[in-house]
Design an enzyme around this catalytic site. Structure first.
Site, short mmCIF file in Angstrom:
data_model
loop_
_atom_site.label_atom_id
_atom_site.label_comp_id
_atom_site.label_asym_id
_atom_site.label_seq_id
_atom_site.Cartn_x
_atom_site.Cartn_y
_atom_site.Cartn_z
N LYS A 2 75.15 -11.73 -82.60
CA LYS A 2 74.79 -11.51 -83.99
C LYS A 2 74.45 -12.80 -84.74
O LYS A 2 73.33 -13.28 -84.62
CB LYS A 2 75.89 -10.67 -84.66
CG LYS A 2 75.98 -9.30 -83.94
CD LYS A 2 76.79 -8.23 -84.62
CE LYS A 2 76.52 -6.90 -83.91
NZ LYS A 2 77.66 -6.25 -83.33
N ASP A 21 86.38 -10.89 -78.37
CA ASP A 21 85.00 -10.49 -78.62
C ASP A 21 84.71 -10.76 -80.10
O ASP A 21 85.05 -9.96 -80.96
CB ASP A 21 84.80 -9.01 -78.28
CG ASP A 21 83.36 -8.56 -78.54
OD1 ASP A 21 82.57 -9.35 -79.11
OD2 ASP A 21 83.03 -7.41 -78.19
N TYR A 29 84.54 -1.81 -80.03
CA TYR A 29 83.23 -1.69 -79.39
C TYR A 29 82.86 -3.03 -78.78
O TYR A 29 82.99 -4.07 -79.44
CB TYR A 29 82.18 -1.27 -80.42
CG TYR A 29 80.78 -1.12 -79.84
CD1 TYR A 29 80.49 -0.07 -78.97
CD2 TYR A 29 79.77 -2.02 -80.17
CE1 TYR A 29 79.22 0.07 -78.44
CE2 TYR A 29 78.49 -1.88 -79.64
CZ TYR A 29 78.22 -0.83 -78.78
OH TYR A 29 76.95 -0.69 -78.26
C1 LIG Z 1 77.58 -5.59 -81.89
C2 LIG Z 1 78.73 -5.84 -81.01
C3 LIG Z 1 78.58 -5.94 -79.62
C4 LIG Z 1 77.29 -5.64 -78.91
O1 LIG Z 1 76.29 -6.53 -79.22
P1 LIG Z 1 74.75 -6.10 -78.92
O2 LIG Z 1 73.99 -7.33 -79.24
O3 LIG Z 1 74.49 -4.95 -79.82
O4 LIG Z 1 74.69 -5.73 -77.48
C5 LIG Z 1 79.68 -6.30 -78.86
N1 LIG Z 1 80.86 -6.52 -79.44
C6 LIG Z 1 81.05 -6.42 -80.76
C7 LIG Z 1 82.39 -6.70 -81.34
C8 LIG Z 1 79.99 -6.04 -81.60
O5 LIG Z 1 80.20 -5.90 -82.91
#
Ligand SMILES: *Cc1c(COP(=O)(O)O)cnc(C)c1O
Length: 444
Positions: free
Chosen positions: A278, A250, A157
């Site tokens: 995060k 990511d 994701y």
């Molecule tokens: C949570 C997450 C996102 C998206 O971040 P948001 O702040 O919710 O837009 C992207 N990549 C990874 C790996 C994530 O866990």
């Protein structure tokens, strides 16, 4: 209400009257009653708990129930809820103003700290969400390479930008949704998908040409927790170097979690670009992308790749992130969390074995996860095949009723904070014992 024996299974359900009423109203006002899909409990059934407040490692809902929190707002809260240093910094900054739309030294302070902890990140651009970070990093990769296609992995994701809603993890996986309506075919045509842990598939896709970037969650945390097999990330690095595609890690979830320096430190791989989020906002909206200076200098106004944000580098988020990273850097802090994450998975394994429930677990830094499966899960196809929603739902609700708040989906990871300790572990262990016993009875 305490449970000292696995025989006391007929525990009275906790009251959820206030959550029920609030959820009924919320559903008339907001789609599904929530601001983000997985919160609605669709993956497990029942009513989502409406939260009144957080206190360290605990959540307290509007009915007064108290839970050990392993969701931690889906990752950011490594210091737990309402940490005094973070709150103090936010309050102090708030009294000076909440946003200026002009530079502050707070951005440089956080950028300096990030580049220090993560040396591959030589320059940083702050944004407000992980979605923006991945979107912008891919734009930059396309600009740098002059190519259009992006390779991603099934079950990973990367936020909700159009290009990444192809075989996506997290809520898309939880709800069993096909690739999202509203995403145009032409956008998706530039997104190529490979199975996680399958470097040969990536090799084949890159051989087709025109691949600007390989985008990966180096430790996959949005299809349950799935670890990279030995050599997988290095193979991605080699393929990218050989074919001229940029390797984008990511680390929105894994950054400052699987190791202080993220998965790139843990596995000793240098990506070209890194996405963060995060943890770096310490519970406020902040995210970032960064990497090689020569690439980052292509971003406007240093270069011509456009990307902007009204609230980017927000002062409240900068100080919250700064205090969070400061506390994480304290000697022993990270090790304490790793110990706690491993202890939770040990408890899962022990009680599952006792109850005859097949389970595989993993813990890496302050992240942990499990599947009710006989063998290690290595990709999304396998994760989907082994997840039994009914069984997970039983376990989830039993844990919730025992005062342990897990992600309401089998396709998510667990987290611990620096405030998870022997007390929270003891409560968790007792809950796991009872929940496993329930599984043994219900799913023989
Ligand atoms: C949570 C997450 C996102 C998206 O971040 P948001 O702040 O919710 O837009 C992207 N990549 C990874 C790996 C994530 O866990």
């Amino acid at each position: 209400m305490t449970h000292t024996s696995t025989l006391e299974l007929m525990t009275e359900a906790r009251s959820t009257a206030h959550s029920d009423a609030l959820f009924a109203e919320a559903q008339t006002l907001m789609p599904g009653g929530v601001s983000s899909p997985v919160r609605a409990f669709r993956g497990v059934g029942g009513t989502p708990r409406f939260i009144a407040r957080g206190e360290g490692a605990y959540l307290i809902d509007v009915d007064g129930n108290r839970y050990v929190d392993y969701v931690l707002s889906w990752g950011p809260l490594v210091l737990g809820h309402a940490h005094p240093d973070v709150i103090g910094a936010i309050v102090k900054q708030a009294s000076l103003g909440t946003t200026f739309g002009a530079p502050t030294e707070l951005e440089s302070a956080l950028a300096r700290t990030i580049t220090h902890i993560m040396p591959s990140v030589e320059m940083v651009r702050f944004v407000s969400s992980g979605t923006e970070a991945t979107m912008s990093a891919v734009r930059l990769a396309r600009a740098v390479t002059g190519r259009t296609k992006v390779v991603k992995f099934a079950g990973c994701y990367h936020g909700h930008a159009d290009a990444f809603l192809v075989q996506a993890g997290s809520g898309v996986a939880t709800l069993g949704l096909p690739d999202s309506p509203g995403v145009s075919a032409s956008v998706v045509a530039d997104t190529l998908t490979a199975p996680f842990n399958d470097a040969n598939a990536v090799e084949a896709l890159c051989a087709l040409g025109d691949v600007a970037a390989v985008l990966v969650e180096p430790v996959a945390g949005n299809m349950g927790l799935v670890l990279p097999e030995p050599g997988f990330l290095q193979a991605l690095r080699d393929i990218c170097t050989r074919t001229g595609a940029l390797l984008i890690f990511d680390e929105v979830m894994t950054g400052f979690r699987v190791a202080l320096g993220g998965a790139q430190a843990l596995y000793n791989i240098t990506p070209d670009l890194t996405c963060l989020g995060k943890v770096i906002g310490g519970g406020l909206p902040a995210a970032a992308y960064g990497g090689k200076r020569e690439y980052m200098m292509r971003i406007a106004p240093a270069g011509s790749v456009y990307q902007a944000g009204t609230l980017s580098g927000n002062p409240l988020a900068m100080v919250a992130g700064m205090e969070t990273l400061r506390a994480l850097l304290a000697p022993g802090a990270f090790e304490q969390m790793s110990t706690m994450a491993a202890a939770v998975t040990d408890s899962l394994k022990q009680h599952a074995a006792h109850a005859g429930v097949p389970i595989v677990t993993s813990a890496v830094g302050s992240m942990w996860g499990f599947f009710f499966a006989p063998e290690t899960v290595r990709d999304y196809a396998q994760a989907k095949a082994v997840v039994n929603t009914k069984k997970f739902g039983t376990f989830f609700h039993e844990m919730l009723n025992e005062g342990v708040y897990l992600a309401p989906s089998a396709f998510e990871s667990g987290f611990v904070s620096m405030l998870h300790n022997d007390e929270t572990l003891l409560a968790t262990d007792r809950a796991i014992g009872n929940a496993m016993e329930r599984l043994r009875q219900n799913h023989r």
